[in-house]
Design an enzyme around this catalytic site. Sequence first.
Site, PDB file in Angstrom:
ATOM      1  N   ARG A  18       0.857  -1.207  -0.207  1.00 30.49           N
ATOM      2  CA  ARG A  18      -0.035  -0.051   0.114  1.00 30.49           C
ATOM      3  C   ARG A  18       0.981   1.263  -0.067  1.00 30.49           C
ATOM      4  O   ARG A  18       2.209   1.164   0.084  1.00 30.49           O
ATOM      5  CB  ARG A  18      -1.066   0.106   1.083  1.00 30.49           C
ATOM      6  CG  ARG A  18      -0.294   0.140   2.521  1.00 30.49           C
ATOM      7  CD  ARG A  18      -1.193   0.238   3.819  1.00 30.49           C
ATOM      8  NE  ARG A  18      -0.498   0.427   4.903  1.00 30.49           N
ATOM      9  CZ  ARG A  18      -1.108   0.297   6.360  1.00 30.49           C
ATOM     10  NH1 ARG A  18      -2.252  -0.058   6.157  1.00 30.49           N
ATOM     11  NH2 ARG A  18      -0.332   0.582   7.338  1.00 30.49           N
ATOM     12  N   GLU A  72      -2.463   8.106   7.144  1.00 36.81           N
ATOM     13  CA  GLU A  72      -1.199   8.392   7.788  1.00 36.81           C
ATOM     14  C   GLU A  72      -0.201   8.889   6.603  1.00 36.81           C
ATOM     15  O   GLU A  72       0.792   8.083   6.344  1.00 36.81           O
ATOM     16  CB  GLU A  72      -0.777   6.907   8.158  1.00 36.81           C
ATOM     17  CG  GLU A  72      -1.449   6.593   9.577  1.00 36.81           C
ATOM     18  CD  GLU A  72      -0.928   5.358  10.152  1.00 36.81           C
ATOM     19  OE1 GLU A  72      -0.322   4.527   9.395  1.00 36.81           O
ATOM     20  OE2 GLU A  72      -1.287   5.265  11.221  1.00 36.81           O
ATOM     21  N   GLU A  83      -6.917   5.615  15.818  1.00 39.95           N
ATOM     22  CA  GLU A  83      -6.447   4.107  15.859  1.00 39.95           C
ATOM     23  C   GLU A  83      -5.670   3.555  17.108  1.00 39.95           C
ATOM     24  O   GLU A  83      -4.645   4.211  17.499  1.00 39.95           O
ATOM     25  CB  GLU A  83      -5.588   3.800  14.582  1.00 39.95           C
ATOM     26  CG  GLU A  83      -6.315   3.940  13.268  1.00 39.95           C
ATOM     27  CD  GLU A  83      -5.208   3.365  12.290  1.00 39.95           C
ATOM     28  OE1 GLU A  83      -4.094   2.799  12.426  1.00 39.95           O
ATOM     29  OE2 GLU A  83      -5.552   3.906  11.146  1.00 39.95           O
ATOM     30  N   TRP A  96       3.194  -5.944  13.185  1.00 40.07           N
ATOM     31  CA  TRP A  96       4.196  -5.411  12.374  1.00 40.07           C
ATOM     32  C   TRP A  96       5.484  -5.030  13.178  1.00 40.07           C
ATOM     33  O   TRP A  96       6.330  -4.786  12.654  1.00 40.07           O
ATOM     34  CB  TRP A  96       3.746  -3.982  12.097  1.00 40.07           C
ATOM     35  CG  TRP A  96       3.072  -2.878  12.815  1.00 40.07           C
ATOM     36  CD1 TRP A  96       1.640  -2.680  12.854  1.00 40.07           C
ATOM     37  CD2 TRP A  96       3.449  -1.953  13.809  1.00 40.07           C
ATOM     38  NE1 TRP A  96       1.226  -1.814  13.746  1.00 40.07           N
ATOM     39  CE2 TRP A  96       2.276  -1.324  14.237  1.00 40.07           C
ATOM     40  CE3 TRP A  96       4.949  -1.549  14.125  1.00 40.07           C
ATOM     41  CZ2 TRP A  96       2.403  -0.513  15.248  1.00 40.07           C
ATOM     42  CZ3 TRP A  96       4.981  -0.908  15.127  1.00 40.07           C
ATOM     43  CH2 TRP A  96       3.915  -0.107  15.453  1.00 40.07           C
ATOM     44  N   HIS A 115      -3.040  -9.006  13.372  1.00 43.08           N
ATOM     45  CA  HIS A 115      -3.493  -7.950  14.363  1.00 43.08           C
ATOM     46  C   HIS A 115      -4.552  -7.969  15.006  1.00 43.08           C
ATOM     47  O   HIS A 115      -5.557  -8.457  14.484  1.00 43.08           O
ATOM     48  CB  HIS A 115      -3.323  -6.928  13.222  1.00 43.08           C
ATOM     49  CG  HIS A 115      -2.985  -5.517  13.998  1.00 43.08           C
ATOM     50  ND1 HIS A 115      -4.145  -4.874  14.670  1.00 43.08           N
ATOM     51  CD2 HIS A 115      -2.240  -4.398  13.708  1.00 43.08           C
ATOM     52  CE1 HIS A 115      -3.603  -3.657  15.095  1.00 43.08           C
ATOM     53  NE2 HIS A 115      -2.513  -3.303  14.792  1.00 43.08           N
TER      54      HIS A 115
HETATM   55  C1  GAL Z   1      -1.785   1.998  10.763  1.00 42.13           C
HETATM   56  C2  GAL Z   1      -2.679   1.954   9.618  1.00 42.13           C
HETATM   57  C3  GAL Z   1      -3.684   0.795   9.712  1.00 42.13           C
HETATM   58  C4  GAL Z   1      -3.063  -0.463  10.244  1.00 42.13           C
HETATM   59  C5  GAL Z   1      -2.586  -0.127  11.475  1.00 42.13           C
HETATM   60  C6  GAL Z   1      -2.070  -1.438  12.220  1.00 42.13           C
HETATM   61  O1  GAL Z   1      -0.434   2.417  10.724  1.00 42.13           O
HETATM   62  O2  GAL Z   1      -3.226   3.068   9.567  1.00 42.13           O
HETATM   63  O3  GAL Z   1      -4.312   0.895   8.393  1.00 42.13           O
HETATM   64  O4  GAL Z   1      -2.304  -0.745   9.131  1.00 42.13           O
HETATM   65  O5  GAL Z   1      -1.442   0.720  11.402  1.00 42.13           O
HETATM   66  O6  GAL Z   1      -1.375  -1.305  13.431  1.00 42.13           O
END
Ligand code: GAL
Length: 706
Positions: free
Chosen positions: A134, A173, A326, A334, A377
Site C-alpha cells: 500500500r 497516515e 487508531e 508489524w 493484528h
Molecule cells: C496503521 C494503519 C492501519 C493499520 C494499523 C495497524 O498504521 O493506519 O491501516 O495498518 O497501522 O497497526
Amino acid sequence: MTLLTPDRAGGRPSPGTDPAPGLAPLTTELGILFGGDYNPEQWDPAVWREDVRLMRQAGVNLVTVGVFSWSRYEPQPGVRDFAWMDEVLDLLHAHGIAVDLATPTASPPPWLGNLHPETLPVDADGVRLGWGSRNQFSPASRVYREHALAITRDLVERYAEHPAVRMWHVGNEFGQVCHGEESAVAFRGWLRERYGSLTALNEAWGTSVWSQHYGRWEEITPPRRAPYHLNPTQVLDFRRYSSDALRSLFREQRDLIREIDPVRPVTTNFMGFFALVDYWSWAEDLDVVADDAYPDPTDPHAASTSALTHDLMRSLGRGRPWVLMEQAAGAVSWRPHNLTKSPGRSRLESLQAVARGADAICFFQWRAATKGPERFHSAMLPHAGPETRAHQGVRRLGADLARLRPVVGSRVGARVAILFDWPSWWASQGEALPTDRLDALAQLRSWYRPLWEDGVAVDVARPGQDLSGYDVVLAPQLYLLTEPAADTLREHVARGGTLVLGPFGGVADESAHVRTGRFPALLRDVVGVSGEEWVPLPDDGAEVVWAAAAPGRPGSFRAEVLGELLRSEGAEVLASFRGGHLDGAPAITRHRRPGSGAAWYVGTVPPQDALADVVRQALAEAGVEGAAPAVRLPGVEVVRRGDALFVLNHGRGTVRVRVEDLLPGSSVPPRHPGSEVVDLLTGLPPAAGEVVLAADDAVVLIERNS
Ligand code: GAL
C-alpha cells in the site's frame, strides 16, 4: 446532574484555545465516540449484518470506512462501483452508527502503477517501489493526484448527503517520500518559492563548501545516494519540502470535500511524533486533530510517552477535543515479536487519552482480518468471536465511555509549555554533528517525565508561538532556533516567566548554519551564561557536582553524552563539572534579574533523577503544582480535565489514595448536604473516602450536586 466548576490548579483553558466546533456536533449528540476502522470489503454482506448487530451491543457509535477501498470502487480505470458502499452506509445508518468516510487515496489500485509507472515512489537509491502493498504513490505525481481527486470527487458527491456520514477522513497516515524525477521538479519549484534566486539558494545551502555551487536549477536534485556526507541544508530543505508536498495533497482533497460538503469536519490520522511530517504546519488545516497510537508494550516509559503524545495532539488542535483514531485492542502484527496487552490495559490506555482531551476512542480495526498482511493484528472483534476476553473487554470499554459523557468537550488547562519543533528535530538528526547521541525526542521525553509523574499539565508548544499564557516554558532541544522564536523566549522571561533551556540550543539558524560568537547566540543575555565549545563526553560520562546540598540528593552525578565549556555572565552556577576537559565549567545555571523571571540553563544531559530535580525546582519556584500535589505514587497518573479528575494506575500493584488528597477541600462523606464526590465510571462515591485502584484500573472523580 449539575456539575460544579471548581477552578482548581490547571482547570482553566490553555492559552489560545480555539472555540471552533470541531467534533462538537457529533459528540453533543453521541457522547464520546467509540469504534474503529471497518473494512467491509474484506467480508461477505452476511457478515456485515452480524457486524452492525455486534457493534451496537458493544456501544460502537462511529466507524471509519473506505480507507483502502480504491480498487473496489474503481476496479478498472474510470469504472465506478459504489453499490456495495451504498449498502454498507445504509446498514450502518439503520443501526445508528455514524461514519467517518475516508477518501481511498492511500492505496492506489495496481492498474495505476502499471499504466503510469511515474506515479510510483522512488527511494534515495533510485529504486522505484512497486505495488502489492500500500502507499505506493509519489506525492509529486500529477497523474496520481488527478486520479486521486477524480475518485474523491465522485465519492464525496455521492455521499455528502448520506445521513450516516458525519466526518471525512482524507487518505491515511500521510508519510510518503519520493526522490524521483517528478519530485525533483517539484522540489525545485518549492526552492524557487523559498529562495527566489539561485544566488540565495547557494548562499543558504553553503555551496561554497566542497564545490557544490549550482549554476542552473536543473542541476538540483533531492538528496540521493552519494559518496560521502550530503549537504545538510539540502537534506533539511528536502524534509521541509516533503512535509509540504504531503500537506498540499491533503489540502487539495480537503478543499474538494469542503467545496461539496462545507459542513462536516475533515480530518486525517496523524502518527504522534512522526518524523516525516511537521504537524505544526498542518494543524490549522484540520477541522479535528486525529492520531494513531501504538505504544510499544516493551517500553517501560510507555505511559508517559503516550501522555506526551496525547498532549501534542491536544496542543495541535489548540486545546480542542481530538480523536484517538487508531490503537490496538491487543497486539499489533508489524513488530518482529508482538507482545499483547490485556483488555484492562487497553481500557486504561483509552481512558488516558480521554483524560488528555480525546473525545473519540477508536481502534484498528473492528473485525480481525483473516487474509492479507494484517491477519494477526488484534481487533475489537477477534477471530474467535464475541465470547472472548478481548471482545468482552471492548464491550466494557464501550460502557465506560458512555458514562464519561459529562467530560465531553471539556478542556485541559496548562501553565507549562514544552517546546518541540520539527525542523530543529530534522536538523539535529543530520550527519556530521558533534554527536549522534543527542536525540531530540529522547530529550523531550525525559524532560516531560517528571511533569507526568507529578500530574503537572503541559501543552506542547511550537517555537515562535505566543507563550504569554504560560508560567513555565521548557525547551529541552532547540538546536535550530530562529530569531522570532528566540524573541518569544526573551519576552517570556522579561514578563516574569520561567525558562529552562537544554543543551546544544540556539546553535544553528534556519539554514542549519552555525551561529558565530559565544553560544547560545540569541539567548546569551537571557540565560546569563555563554559557551565556546561543545564537548561530547566519553561513554562513562563526566562528573558534575552540585554547588549546594539538597536533602535527599546526592552531591554529584555523572552527566552523559554532551557537556559545554561555559562561563557564567551573571547566572548563579548551580552545578559544575569536576575533572576532565570541562573541569570547573558550569553545567547547570539559573539567571534571575530584578523584574524578570528565571532563566535556567542545563548545558548537559543529566541522568533522569538529576534532570527531574532541576525541572521540579524550576516549577516549584514558579509556583506550579500538579493536579493533586499530595499524591505522588509510582505509576499513578493524575490529570484534571474540566471538572473531572482522572486517576490512572499504570503500575503493577494496587494503590490506595485518600479522596481528600486528590480533591483538597472535599470530603467523603460530604461536608455539605447534597454535594458528593463520585466516580463517573461506577456512578458511586469512593467507599470510605478512599480510592482503591488495582493495576490498570482508573477512576474519574467529579463533585456532584444532587
Ligand atoms: C496503521 C494503519 C492501519 C493499520 C494499523 C495497524 O498504521 O493506519 O491501516 O495498518 O497501522 O497497526
